[in-house]
Design a protein around this motif. Structure first.
Motif, PDB file in Angstrom:
ATOM      1  N   ILE A  64       0.935  -1.193  -0.118  1.00 12.16           N
ATOM      2  CA  ILE A  64      -0.163  -0.003   0.230  1.00 12.16           C
ATOM      3  C   ILE A  64       0.943   1.251  -0.100  1.00 12.16           C
ATOM      4  N   PRO A  65       1.110   1.843  -1.087  1.00 13.08           N
ATOM      5  CA  PRO A  65       1.790   3.095  -0.901  1.00 13.08           C
ATOM      6  C   PRO A  65       1.079   4.256  -0.366  1.00 13.08           C
ATOM      7  N   ARG A  66       2.047   4.995   0.123  1.00 10.60           N
ATOM      8  CA  ARG A  66       1.301   6.189   1.228  1.00 10.60           C
ATOM      9  C   ARG A  66       2.418   7.514   0.842  1.00 10.60           C
ATOM     10  N   GLY A  67       1.788   8.399   0.761  1.00 11.59           N
ATOM     11  CA  GLY A  67       2.349   9.754   0.606  1.00 11.59           C
ATOM     12  C   GLY A  67       2.411  10.396   2.396  1.00 11.59           C
ATOM     13  N   ALA A  68       1.525  11.336   2.577  1.00 13.76           N
ATOM     14  CA  ALA A  68       1.505  11.926   3.697  1.00 13.76           C
ATOM     15  C   ALA A  68       0.415  11.378   4.364  1.00 13.76           C
ATOM     16  N   GLY A  69      -0.445  10.480   3.884  1.00 13.90           N
ATOM     17  CA  GLY A  69      -1.712  10.080   4.671  1.00 13.90           C
ATOM     18  C   GLY A  69      -2.815  10.952   4.831  1.00 13.90           C
ATOM     19  N   THR A  70      -2.902  12.463   4.080  1.00 14.20           N
ATOM     20  CA  THR A  70      -3.970  13.086   3.974  1.00 14.20           C
ATOM     21  C   THR A  70      -5.293  12.601   3.299  1.00 14.20           C
ATOM     22  N   GLY A  71      -5.148  11.762   2.342  1.00 18.24           N
ATOM     23  CA  GLY A  71      -6.113  11.176   1.693  1.00 18.24           C
ATOM     24  C   GLY A  71      -7.355  11.206   2.295  1.00 18.24           C
ATOM     25  N   LEU A  72      -8.594  11.170   1.702  1.00 21.67           N
ATOM     26  CA  LEU A  72     -10.190  11.237   2.281  1.00 21.67           C
ATOM     27  C   LEU A  72     -10.575  10.247   1.950  1.00 21.67           C
ATOM     28  N   PRO A 128      -3.940  21.726  -3.335  1.00 22.58           N
ATOM     29  CA  PRO A 128      -4.898  21.164  -2.418  1.00 22.58           C
ATOM     30  C   PRO A 128      -4.807  22.123  -1.458  1.00 22.58           C
ATOM     31  N   SER A 129      -5.863  22.048  -0.533  1.00 22.69           N
ATOM     32  CA  SER A 129      -5.999  22.982   0.516  1.00 22.69           C
ATOM     33  C   SER A 129      -4.725  22.337   1.695  1.00 22.69           C
ATOM     34  N   SER A 130      -4.689  21.015   1.367  1.00 30.94           N
ATOM     35  CA  SER A 130      -3.932  20.455   2.211  1.00 30.94           C
ATOM     36  C   SER A 130      -2.078  20.309   1.953  1.00 30.94           C
ATOM     37  N   GLN A 131      -1.974  21.194   1.146  1.00 31.01           N
ATOM     38  CA  GLN A 131      -0.733  21.303   0.367  1.00 31.01           C
ATOM     39  C   GLN A 131       0.504  21.561   1.146  1.00 31.01           C
ATOM     40  N   CYS A 134       0.488  17.435   2.216  1.00 31.45           N
ATOM     41  CA  CYS A 134       0.445  16.233   0.900  1.00 31.45           C
ATOM     42  C   CYS A 134       1.565  16.142   0.022  1.00 31.45           C
ATOM     43  N   THR A 135       1.796  15.018  -0.572  1.00 30.76           N
ATOM     44  CA  THR A 135       2.977  14.826  -1.218  1.00 30.76           C
ATOM     45  C   THR A 135       2.704  14.689  -2.909  1.00 30.76           C
ATOM     46  N   ILE A 136       3.459  15.089  -3.673  1.00 27.60           N
ATOM     47  CA  ILE A 136       3.245  15.000  -5.036  1.00 27.60           C
ATOM     48  C   ILE A 136       2.974  13.676  -5.524  1.00 27.60           C
ATOM     49  N   GLY A 138       1.142  11.476  -3.833  1.00 25.57           N
ATOM     50  CA  GLY A 138      -0.280  11.420  -3.394  1.00 25.57           C
ATOM     51  C   GLY A 138      -1.003  12.125  -4.415  1.00 25.57           C
ATOM     52  N   ASN A 139      -0.709  13.521  -4.836  1.00 27.96           N
ATOM     53  CA  ASN A 139      -1.439  14.199  -5.583  1.00 27.96           C
ATOM     54  C   ASN A 139      -1.607  13.597  -6.923  1.00 27.96           C
ATOM     55  N   LEU A 140      -0.472  12.893  -7.484  1.00 23.80           N
ATOM     56  CA  LEU A 140      -0.581  12.360  -8.771  1.00 23.80           C
ATOM     57  C   LEU A 140      -1.479  11.013  -8.583  1.00 23.80           C
ATOM     58  N   ALA A 141      -1.262  10.132  -7.595  1.00 23.08           N
ATOM     59  CA  ALA A 141      -2.224   9.144  -7.534  1.00 23.08           C
ATOM     60  C   ALA A 141      -3.838   9.467  -7.181  1.00 23.08           C
ATOM     61  N   ASN A 142      -4.016  10.591  -6.761  1.00 22.62           N
ATOM     62  CA  ASN A 142      -5.462  10.851  -6.735  1.00 22.62           C
ATOM     63  C   ASN A 142      -5.929  11.689  -7.776  1.00 22.62           C
ATOM     64  N   ASN A 143      -5.006  12.383  -8.577  1.00 23.32           N
ATOM     65  CA  ASN A 143      -5.054  13.421  -9.529  1.00 23.32           C
ATOM     66  C   ASN A 143      -6.014  14.549  -8.737  1.00 23.32           C
ATOM     67  N   SER A 144      -5.161  14.900  -7.577  1.00 18.64           N
ATOM     68  CA  SER A 144      -5.818  16.002  -6.899  1.00 18.64           C
ATOM     69  C   SER A 144      -5.972  17.465  -7.512  1.00 18.64           C
ATOM     70  N   GLY A 145      -6.789  17.984  -6.971  1.00 21.46           N
ATOM     71  CA  GLY A 145      -7.329  19.615  -7.335  1.00 21.46           C
ATOM     72  C   GLY A 145      -6.899  20.257  -6.299  1.00 21.46           C
TER      73      GLY A 145
HETATM   74  C1  LIG Z   1      -7.371  19.221   5.164  1.00 20.56           C
HETATM   75  C2  LIG Z   1      -7.336  18.520   3.962  1.00 20.56           C
HETATM   76  C3  LIG Z   1      -7.809  19.363   2.774  1.00 20.56           C
HETATM   77  C4  LIG Z   1      -7.599  18.715   1.638  1.00 20.56           C
HETATM   78  N1  LIG Z   1      -7.769  19.394   0.753  1.00 20.56           N
HETATM   79  C5  LIG Z   1      -7.719  18.871  -0.575  1.00 20.56           C
HETATM   80  C6  LIG Z   1      -7.851  19.614  -1.928  1.00 20.56           C
HETATM   81  O1  LIG Z   1      -8.236  21.007  -1.939  1.00 20.56           O
HETATM   82  N2  LIG Z   1      -7.836  18.925  -3.031  1.00 20.56           N
HETATM   83  C7  LIG Z   1      -7.835  17.769  -2.937  1.00 20.56           C
HETATM   84  O2  LIG Z   1      -7.797  17.278  -4.120  1.00 20.56           O
HETATM   85  N3  LIG Z   1      -7.552  16.949  -2.190  1.00 20.56           N
HETATM   86  C8  LIG Z   1      -7.482  17.588  -0.913  1.00 20.56           C
HETATM   87  N4  LIG Z   1      -7.537  16.740   0.224  1.00 20.56           N
HETATM   88  C9  LIG Z   1      -7.082  15.181   0.131  1.00 20.56           C
HETATM   89  C10 LIG Z   1      -5.509  14.820  -0.132  1.00 20.56           C
HETATM   90  O3  LIG Z   1      -5.039  15.782   0.698  1.00 20.56           O
HETATM   91  C11 LIG Z   1      -5.100  14.606  -1.357  1.00 20.56           C
HETATM   92  O4  LIG Z   1      -5.833  13.436  -1.917  1.00 20.56           O
HETATM   93  C12 LIG Z   1      -3.640  14.309  -1.299  1.00 20.56           C
HETATM   94  O5  LIG Z   1      -3.125  14.667  -2.810  1.00 20.56           O
HETATM   95  C13 LIG Z   1      -2.990  13.342  -0.716  1.00 20.56           C
HETATM   96  O6  LIG Z   1      -1.753  13.246  -0.757  1.00 20.56           O
HETATM   97  P1  LIG Z   1      -0.859  12.363   0.263  1.00 20.56           P
HETATM   98  O7  LIG Z   1       0.349  12.503   0.103  1.00 20.56           O
HETATM   99  O8  LIG Z   1      -1.424  12.506   1.623  1.00 20.56           O
HETATM  100  O9  LIG Z   1      -1.233  10.862  -0.062  1.00 20.56           O
HETATM  101  P2  LIG Z   1      -1.844   9.635   0.838  1.00 20.56           P
HETATM  102  O10 LIG Z   1      -3.150  10.123   1.629  1.00 20.56           O
HETATM  103  O11 LIG Z   1      -0.895   8.934   1.653  1.00 20.56           O
HETATM  104  O12 LIG Z   1      -2.287   8.536  -0.623  1.00 20.56           O
HETATM  105  C14 LIG Z   1      -3.339   9.000  -1.396  1.00 20.56           C
HETATM  106  C15 LIG Z   1      -3.252   7.935  -2.375  1.00 20.56           C
HETATM  107  O13 LIG Z   1      -1.973   7.860  -3.194  1.00 20.56           O
HETATM  108  C16 LIG Z   1      -1.582   6.576  -3.250  1.00 20.56           C
HETATM  109  N5  LIG Z   1       0.040   7.084  -3.236  1.00 20.56           N
HETATM  110  C17 LIG Z   1       0.871   7.861  -2.434  1.00 20.56           C
HETATM  111  N6  LIG Z   1       2.062   7.893  -2.912  1.00 20.56           N
HETATM  112  C18 LIG Z   1       1.969   7.232  -4.007  1.00 20.56           C
HETATM  113  C19 LIG Z   1       2.831   6.942  -5.008  1.00 20.56           C
HETATM  114  N7  LIG Z   1       4.273   7.353  -4.836  1.00 20.56           N
HETATM  115  N8  LIG Z   1       2.724   6.060  -5.815  1.00 20.56           N
HETATM  116  C20 LIG Z   1       1.561   5.519  -6.084  1.00 20.56           C
HETATM  117  N9  LIG Z   1       0.465   5.929  -5.215  1.00 20.56           N
HETATM  118  C21 LIG Z   1       0.767   6.572  -4.441  1.00 20.56           C
HETATM  119  C22 LIG Z   1      -1.771   5.896  -1.976  1.00 20.56           C
HETATM  120  O14 LIG Z   1      -1.864   4.576  -2.023  1.00 20.56           O
HETATM  121  C23 LIG Z   1      -3.364   6.575  -1.852  1.00 20.56           C
HETATM  122  O15 LIG Z   1      -4.139   5.764  -2.699  1.00 20.56           O
HETATM  123  C24 LIG Z   1      -7.501  17.392   1.644  1.00 20.56           C
HETATM  124  C25 LIG Z   1      -7.168  16.524   2.619  1.00 20.56           C
HETATM  125  C26 LIG Z   1      -7.122  17.209   3.792  1.00 20.56           C
HETATM  126  C27 LIG Z   1      -6.855  16.406   4.999  1.00 20.56           C
END
Ligand SMILES: Cc1cc2nc3c(=O)[nH]c(=O)nc-3n(C[C@H](O)[C@H](O)[C@H](O)COP(=O)(O)OP(=O)(O)OC[C@H]3O[C@@H](n4cnc5c(N)ncnc54)[C@H](O)[C@@H]3O)c2cc1C
Lengths: 474, 361
Positions: A64-72, A128-131, A134-136, A138-145
Motif C-alpha cells: 500500500i503506497p503512502r504519501g502523507a496520509g492526508t487522503g480522504l 490542494p488545501s492540504s498542500q 500532502c505529497t506530489i 499522493g497528488n498524482l495518485a489521486n489526480n488532486s485538485g
Molecule cells: C485538510 C485537508 C484538505 C484537503 N484539501 C484537498 C483539496 O483541496 N484538493 C484535493 O484534491 N484533495 C484535498 N485533500 C485530500 C488529500 O490531501 C489529497 O488527496 C492528497 O493528494 C493526498 O496526498 P498524500 O500525500 O497525503 O497521499 P496519501 O493520502 O498518503 O495517499 C493517497 C493515495 O495515493 C496513493 N499514493 C501515495 N503515494 C503514491 C506513490 N508514490 N505512488 C503511487 N500511489 C501513491 C496512496 O496509496 C493512496 O491511494 C485534503 C485533505 C485534507 C486532510
C-alpha cells in the motif's frame, strides 16, 4: 515473519517498522477507515521499491503506497493488511527552469515544490488545501485538485512524465519533457490510479510562470443561492477566474472561531474569487465579478491587492477542514461534481437532505468547478448518527448524479466511494476499468480492493478468461 | 465478402482504400461492425476526414468505417462551458458553432476535413497548446466501442472528475486501439473580446510576455498571438514594438511532399528550429512541437537521432508514395509490452487499425 527479515536485509532495520505503535500510526489516512499493516517500509529509490514489491509478491503480501496520509477516501489505509510503503524518504527536487518543469521524488511536499520553484518565477499549479502536508506522489495518485485548478486543470494536466514500478517489480518510464510521446499515453492511466496500477518513484511535473498580477475578491451574500448563482453567472459571462471558492455561514463561523481571518460571520455564504494576469486584465475581471456579485445581492465586495491581504483571505479558506475539529470528533465528506448550471438547485437539495436527517453540515468547496464538499461533522461513536450520516451521504451522491454529476472531483474513490462506482458507471464501463487493473497488476498486489468494487470484472467466469467474447452482454 | 449483415450501412468513402465501406448511423451499428470484424478477423480502418490516413503503419483494410454520420452536437451547455458531440463532426463545423457564443474547444486551427474523433484519436494539438494545452486536457468524457464491440464510457460530463481510471485520456492518440471513439464531451474555453496577431516584434520583449496565447516561428517570420481585454492587447502591442493586426490569423502548416512532426523538450524549440532550417517549419514555442515539410527524406535519420537523444521524436505524418520510406514513428517506446497487453483487453482480435501504432502494435 520471514518477509520482514528480508525487508530488513534490504533496507536496514531503521527503515522497516513493525512495532504496534508504528503500525497503528500508519493504519489509516485522513478518512475514517483503519486497517492493520504488517509493517511500514521507507524505500530510498526505485530499485528498493522494486525489490520490496518482489519480496511482497513472493510472500503474497499486498503493498500500500503512502504519501502523507492526508487522503480522504482510505486510499492509503491498509484495509487488507500488507506492507505500507511510505514514500516520504524519496524527496529530491530538480528544477529545470529552461523547460519550466521539475523532476521530483514522490515524497516531496506539494508546497515545498512551489517554494523551491519561486526563485525561478515558477510554481506548481495544483494546490490542494492540504498542500503544506500532502505529497506530489499522493497528488498524482489521486489526480488532486485545489482552488487554482479551475483555470489550470487538476494534477493530471501538470504531470509530464513519471517513473513507476509495477507489481512484477519492473521499473518503467513514460512521458517526458517532449510532448506527445508516440504510442499509448500510459501516463494518463497512472495519474489518478490511486496506487493501484503502479508506484510512482519519480515524477516530471510542469511548472507555470507566476502571474504578473493578482486580485483576490471576497464577496458576501445574504443567501447560499445568491452566491451559487454568482458562480454560474461568472462562468456564463465567459470568464474562467483562477479560483472561485465558496464557504457557507457555518463554515465561516468555524474558521473565524479558530483563526480569525476577518471573514464576515453574518453572511449566509462568502465567495472567494481570484483573477490573475496583466494588471489590465485583473482589474477588469475583478470589476466584472464584483458587478455580477452585486447584481446577485452581494452585500459587500472586498478586493485585496496586496499579497498579505490576499494570503489572509486564502488562509481562512485553506484552513477550513482543520477548523472542523472544534465542532465534532469526526467528519464525513463527499466530493461530487455537478454541472455549474445546476449549482443553485443542487445546493438547495443538499441542505434539505442534511436537515431531514438532522445533521450538522458545513460547506466549503470549489464552486467554480461545480465541485461540492458537503461536510457532515459528527461523532462516530454514536451509532444512530453514524447511520444517518451514511444515509445522507448516499442521498447527496444520488442527487448530484441525477443532475448529471460525477462521484468524485478530486479526492478519489479509494474504499469510501468504491461501492458507489456502479451508480456512475455501467457494468461494461467497470469491466473495462477492471481490465486495466489486471494488465498492470494481475494478482492484485498493489493497493488491492480499492477504486473498483468487487466483481467489476464481470466476464471472468471462474478465472477462465475468454479470448473472443460472444457479445451476449451488450 | 459475406458482409450482407452490414449492407444497410454500406457507403462509398471518397479517397479511402478498397474494401467494404460502412458509415454507421448509430452506436449500435458500430457495435455490429466491430463484432463482425472481430469474429471474422477483418482489419478495420477508421475514417474521419481522411486527413491523417498515412500516419503510422496504416493497415490494408477489409472494412473502412466512416464516423461521418455520428456527427450530432448532442448537448451544448454554453453556460457550463461543455459540449457533447459525435466523433464524426467536422472540427471546422464544431468550432464555428461554438464561435457563435464566443467559445472554443481549442482544436487545430486549420483542420481541413478533420473530424473531432480523428483529431483526438491521432492526438493532433492546437497551435495554442503552449497556453491552453493539448487535446487530452480538453476531453471530459469519451464513449467508445472496443474492438470486440463493447460500448465503454469513461469520465463524465463535468469539468473535474476522478472517478475511475482515465481511459478517456488514454484514448487520445491511441488510433482506436482502445476503442473507436463515438462520442465526446469537451471542456470549452471562452474566447475573450479582443485579440491580435503581432508580427515583427522585438524578440527580447516578446520573451517577457507571460504566457502568451501562442508564439509561433516559421522560416521567415515570428508571430505573437494575444487575446484578452482591448487594453491588454494595446499594451502587448506597445510592449513588443511589433505590428498588431486585429484577430487571430493562424499560419497554415507547412506544405511539402513529406510532412513531419518533431517533438523536443520545450526549452529546445529554438534550437530545433535552427536545425531543421532547410525544411519548411512551423514551431510552437513553449510547447516543443514543430510541424515540418520537406521534398525528400534526406537528413531525416540524423534529425530523428538528435530528437530521440534529447527525449523527443520525429514522426512522419504524410508521404507521397504507398509505403513510408522509413519507420514513421522511430524507436518503439520502452513500455511496448504493457501497451500490447492493454490493447489485447480492448481489441483481442486486434482489428481496429492493427499494427498502426509504434512498434507495430
Ligand atoms: C485538510 C485537508 C484538505 C484537503 N484539501 C484537498 C483539496 O483541496 N484538493 C484535493 O484534491 N484533495 C484535498 N485533500 C485530500 C488529500 O490531501 C489529497 O488527496 C492528497 O493528494 C493526498 O496526498 P498524500 O500525500 O497525503 O497521499 P496519501 O493520502 O498518503 O495517499 C493517497 C493515495 O495515493 C496513493 N499514493 C501515495 N503515494 C503514491 C506513490 N508514490 N505512488 C503511487 N500511489 C501513491 C496512496 O496509496 C493512496 O491511494 C485534503 C485533505 C485534507 C486532510
Amino acid at each position: 515473519m520471514a518477509a520482514i527479515a528480508e525487508l530488513r536485509d534490504l533496507l536496514g532495520s531503521d527503515r522497516v517498522l513493525d512495532d504496534p505503535l508504528e503500525r497503528r500510526l500508519y493504519s489509516k489516512d485522513a478518512s475514517l477507515m483503519r486497517g492493520d499493516p504488517v509493517c511500514v517500509v521507507f524505500p530510498g529509490d526505485a530499485e528498493q521499491v522494486s525489490a520490496i514489491v518482489r519480496i511482497a509478491a513472493r510472500h503474497g503480501l499486498p503493498v500500500i503506497p503512502r504519501g502523507a496520509g492526508t487522503g480522504l477516501t482510505a486510499g492509503a489505509s491498509p484495509m487488507t493488511g500488507g506492507i505500507v510503503m511510505s514514500m516520504t524518504g524519496m524527496n529530491t527536487i530538480e528544477i529545470d527552469p529552461d523547460n519550466q518543469a521539475a523532476w521530483v521524488g514522490p515524497g516531496v511536499i506539494n508546497l515545498d515544490l512551489s517554494k523551491q520553484a519561486r526563485p525561478y518565477g515558477l510554481h506548481f499549479a495544483p494546490d490542494p488545501s492540504s498542500q503544506s502536508a500532502c505529497t506530489i506522489g499522493g497528488n498524482l495518485a489521486n489526480n488532486s485538485g485545489g482552488p487554482h485548478c479551475l483555470a489550470e486543470g487538476s494534477t493530471t494536466s501538470h504531470v509530464l512524465g513519471l517513473e513507476f514500478v509495477t507489481a512484477d517489480g519492473q521499473i518503467h518510464e513514460v512521458g517526458g519533457l517532449a510532448p506527445d510521446q508516440p504510442g499509448l499515453d500510459l501516463r494518463a492511466l497512472l495519474v489518478g490510479s490511486e496506487g493501484t496500477l503502479g508506484i510512482a518513484t519519480r515524477i516530471l511535473v510542469r511548472l507555470l510562470p507566476i502571474a504578473d498580477d493578482v486580485r483576490t475578491l471576497l464577496l458576501d451574500f445574504p443567501s447560499v443561492e445568491d452566491a451559487a448563482r454568482t458562480v454560474s453567472d461568472v462562468i456564463a459571462a465567459g470568464m474562467v477566474p483562477a479560483a472561485l471558492e465558496m464557504m457557507d455561514q457555518r463554515m465561516v463561523m468555524a474558521v473565524e472561531n479558530w483563526l480569525g481571518a476577518g471573514l464576515p460571520t453574518d453572511a449566509a455564504a462568502v465567495l472567494l474569487a481570484e483573477v490573475v494576469g496583466s494588471t489590465a486584465t485583473v482589474e477588469s475581471e475583478a470589476s466584472i465579478i464584483a458587478e455580477i456579485g452585486r447584481s446577485n445581492h452581494a452585500r459587500n465586495v472586498v478586493i485585496a491587492v496586496e499579497s498579505e491581504d490576499r494570503e489572509l483571505l486564502w488562509k481562512g479558506r485553506k484552513s477550513a477542514f482543520g477548523a472542523i475539529a472544534q465542532l465534532a470528533p469526526d467528519y464525513y465528506l463527499h466530493d461530487t461534481v455537478v454541472p455549474r448550471t445546476r449549482l443553485v438547485e443542487t445546493m438547495a437539495g443538499v441542505y434539505e437532505i442534511a436537515d431531514r436527517h438532522d445533521l450538522t453540515m458545513l460547506n466549503v468547496f470549489h464552486a467554480g468547478d461545480g465541485n461540492l464538499h458537503p461536510l457532515i461533522a459528527f461523532d462516530s461513536s454514536d451509532e444512530d448518527v453514524a447511520r444517518r450520516v451514511k444515509l445522507a451521504g448516499e442521498e447527496i451522491v444520488d442527487l448530484c448524479l441525477s443532475v448529471g454529476g460525477a462521484l468524485s472531483g478530486e479526492h478519489g474513490v479509494g474504499v469510501e466511494k468504491r461501492d458507489l462506482m456502479p451508480s456512475s458507471f455501467s457494468a461494461l464501463d467497470l469491466d473495462a476499468q477492471a481490465r486495466i487493473k489486471d494488465v498492470f497488476d494481475p494478482d492484485h498486489l498493489l493497493n488491492p480492493a480499492k477504486v473498483l468494487p468487487q466483481g467489476s470484472r464481470c466476464f471472468d467466469f471462474g478465472g477462465v478468461r475468454r479470448e473472443v467474447p460472444e457479445g451476449a452482454w451488450v | 465478402m459475406g458482409v450482407t449483415s452490414l449492407s444497410d450501412i454500406e457507403t462509398k468513402i471518397e479517397g479511402a482504400p478498397e474494401g467494404v465501406h460502412v458509415a454507421p448511423k448509430t452506436v449500435d451499428d458500430v457495435v455490429r461492425v466491430l463484432r463482425w470484424a472481430t469474429e471474422s478477423g477483418t482489419p478495420v480502418r477508421v475514417w474521419g476526414g481522411g486527413t491523417r490516413q498515412k500516419l503510422g503503419h496504416p493497415p490494408t483494410p477489409g472494412i473502412v468505417l466512416s464516423t461521418g454520420r455520428l456527427s450530432d452536437i448532442e448537448v451544448w451547455e454554453p453556460d457550463d462551458l461543455t459540449v457533447v458531440a459525435g466523433a464524426g463532426i467536422g472540427v471546422d463545423e464544431l468550432e464555428s458553432r461554438l464561435g457563435e457564443k464566443s467559445q472554443t474547444a481549442v482544436l487545430p486551427e486549420h483542420p481541413g476535413a478533420a473530424t473531432l474523433g480523428g483529431v483526438l484519436a491521432t492526438g493532433r494539438a492546437s497551435l495554442r497548446r503552449a497556453r491552453l494545452l493539448g487535446p487530452r486536457e480538453r476531453v471530459l468524457e469519451v464513449t467508445m466501442v472496443t474492438g470486440d464491440g463493447r460500448v465503454v464510457r469513461s469520465g463524465g460530463r463535468v469539468v473535474k472528475n476522478v472517478s475511475g481510471f482515465d481511459l478517456h485520456r488514454a484514448a487520445i492518440g491511441a488510433f482506436g486501439s482502445l476503442g473507436v471513439i463515438v462520442q465526446v464531451c469537451l471542456k470549452l474555453w471562452p474566447v475573450p473580446r479582443a485579440s491580435a496577431t503581432i508580427s515583427n516584434a522585438d524578440p527580447e520583449s516578446v520573451s517577457r510576455i507571460t504566457r502568451p496565447l501562442a508564439l509561433l516561428e516559421t522560416n521567415d517570420a515570428w508571430q505573437l498571438f494575444a487575446w484578452g481585454t482591448p487594453t491588454d492587447i494595446d499594451e502587448i502591442v506597445a510592449k513588443t514594438e511589433g505590428e498588431g493586426r486585429a484577430g487571430l490569423h493562424w499560419p497554415e502548416d507547412p506544405r511539402g511532399s513529406y510532412r513531419w512532426l518533431l517533438r523536443v523538450p520545450p526549452g529546445r524549440t529554438a534550437e530545433a528550429a535552427l536545425r531543421v532550417r532547410p525544411w519548411r517549419f512551423l514551431a510552437i514555442h513553449g510547447s516543443g512541437e514543430l510541424r515540418l515539410a520537406s521534398e525528400d527524406v534526406e537528413g531525416a535519420t540524423d534529425l530523428r537521432g538528435w530528437a530521440e537523444d534529447i527525449g523527443g521524436s520525429l514522426v512522419l505524418v504524410d508521404h507521397p508514395g504507398e509505403d513510408a520510406p522509413l519507420d514513421p514513428w522511430g524507436s518503439p517506446p520502452s513500455t511496448l509490452d504493457l501497451q500490447r497487453r492493454l490493447i489485447a483487453e480492448f481489441d483481442p482480435a486486434r482489428i481496429v487499425n492493427p499494427g498502426r501504432l509504434p512498434g507495430g502494435l
